[in-house]
Design a protein around this motif. Sequence first.
Motif: not given
Length: 284
Positions: A135-157
């Motif tokens: 579940k750990k890598p699955d969650q990370a991969v899903r979020l990474a793909r979502w972040l890749a679709s975001v346009e404009g400024p992003v801050i992620f912590g």
Amino acid sequence: MRVASWNLKGRSGGAAASLGSLLRDRGGADLVLLQEASPRGIEKFSDAAGLDWVLHVRDVAPEMLSARGRSGKKGGRGRPRSVALAGRGEPARCPVVFPDVPLPEKVMAASVDLDGVTTTVVTYHAPTGVQHKLKKPDQAVRLARWLASVEGPVIFGGDFNTPKLDPPDQRDIRTHWHSGDDKLKGLPGDDLLVGPEPIHGLRDVLRLYLADRPDELDMIRADRPDGPLTTSYCTDRAGERKYRYDAIWVSSHFTVASVEYVYDEAIEAGTDHGLVLAGLVVGS
């Protein structure tokens, strides 16, 4: 602007206020990305830190906190550990939750105006690999793909519970569930989110900061060739197994003016993770 990311270890009452006071004493922050933020302690923390608003995942999707047995403790039946956003000025808007990820209470995004620029901000607490396994890598991969679709400024912590290796040379970063590891059985790993070549294009603020200060990076290379670049968490009580699990990542819209990891004072104040502070400048 000043941005902070911090795991509060579920503190409430006076303990939460002590953590908020430490953030205030370190100069405060305009945006705070929080993990393990107790619903009972978030207001105390926010008030003590001098923040104007707070948005807890409970406020957006309370049903995500109804699950039992996901507290992060082996055999535990407590409430799940959850995330929150807080800040100064105009409050966050357009919150985004992720009900389809394995542990949805551990990630939330929203829009925040920072220095007049609308920015997508994301707080994240990685599941522990020991307890949650794939579940750990699955969650990370899903979020990474979502972040890749975001346009404009992003801050992620967040508290990423990785990397395993955090050496001076970025290409040698190794996450705990790295793509290609046998335990993944051919599935992609959490390196897509916080590895040497993440798919979303965001950059680690500490590495950006050190890239402009080669002398400091050379000192780290001489002292700790295998890393970590600095310490934000220890996996043993003796403090010998040091890792940098906590970080802030930004899009190319930002330049990094300062980065500070406040570890010893954070532990004394009552949590088990260092406070990460970054001074950022957003371009026009």
